[in-house]
Design an enzyme around this catalytic site. Structure first.
Site, PDB file in Angstrom:
ATOM      1  N   LYS A  83       4.251  -5.259   1.315  1.00  0.00           N
ATOM      2  CA  LYS A  83       3.632  -6.587   1.203  1.00  0.00           C
ATOM      3  C   LYS A  83       4.339  -7.549   2.141  1.00  0.00           C
ATOM      4  O   LYS A  83       5.395  -7.258   2.691  1.00  0.00           O
ATOM      5  CB  LYS A  83       3.737  -7.131  -0.234  1.00  0.00           C
ATOM      6  CG  LYS A  83       3.167  -6.251  -1.312  1.00  0.00           C
ATOM      7  CD  LYS A  83       1.671  -6.176  -1.268  1.00  0.00           C
ATOM      8  CE  LYS A  83       1.175  -5.248  -2.380  1.00  0.00           C
ATOM      9  NZ  LYS A  83      -0.218  -4.943  -2.252  1.00  0.00           N
TER      10      LYS A  83
ATOM     11  N   SER B   5      -4.545  -3.110   0.798  1.00  0.00           N
ATOM     12  CA  SER B   5      -4.063  -4.452   0.450  1.00  0.00           C
ATOM     13  C   SER B   5      -3.454  -5.226   1.612  1.00  0.00           C
ATOM     14  O   SER B   5      -3.313  -6.432   1.541  1.00  0.00           O
ATOM     15  CB  SER B   5      -3.048  -4.376  -0.690  1.00  0.00           C
ATOM     16  OG  SER B   5      -1.838  -3.804  -0.231  1.00  0.00           O
TER      17      SER B   5
END
Length: 176
Positions: free
Chosen positions: A88, A48
């Site tokens: 993230k 990701s």
């Protein structure tokens, strides 16, 4: 009578890059040994965050980074979600309005420059706009098409952010 002459001292030619690597390794080793520094390690488990981070990368995390402050836009953060530690990028902070328009991240209606993002892979991607509530941050993966992030689970409470990524130490050292 004059004192005896000392032989000339030769200096070893050591490349600067080797010295920097050695110092960086020593700092990382000292951090692991000295648990009181509150540095943690995290292994990236998904794709990701590609191309910034790859699955299998090991990261050094400052677990005290947000004791007195809050994450800022652009920070790479670690937080707990659904029994996993996720990594993230903070796209927006409390009070911001965030959206994605044809692959372009916008904060408060203005496009954000994201050097790590290949916009050609994001053509046709839309989200929002959404308001980021007080006490939270909006996080996104750099690999937007293959990331489970705030678009799915909503903004992350600042209290759940456990640290800020300092560096990638394995397999290839460097700044994230």
């Amino acid at each position: 009578m004059s004192p005896p002459r000392r032989p000339a001292v030769r200096r070893l030619a050591v490349p600067r890059a080797a010295v920097r690597r050695t110092v960086a390794c020593a700092v990382v080793a000292a951090a692991f040994v000295a648990g009181s520094l509150l540095l943690g390690r995290v292994r990236v488990e998904s794709t990701s965050m590609e191309p910034t981070l790859r699955a299998g990368d090991h990261l050094l995390v400052d677990e005290r980074a947000y004791w007195r402050g809050t994450p800022r836009r652009g920070d790479l953060v670690v937080f707990d979600h659904g029994g996993s530690r996720l990594v993230k990028r903070v796209a927006a902070v409390a009070g911001d309005t965030v959206g994605i328009e044809d692959g372009v991240l916008t904060v408060d209606g203005r496009p954000v420059t994201e050097p790590a993002i290949d916009r050609r892979t994001l053509d046709g991607l839309y989200y929002g706009p959404a308001h980021v509530p007080p006490g939270t941050v909006f996080v996104l993966g750099d690999n937007r098409r293959h990331s489970v992030d705030s678009r799915q689970f909503g903004p992350v409470p600042v209290g759940e952010v456990t640290g800020r990524v300092l560096l990638r130490w394995w397999p290839s050292p460097g700044a994230p």
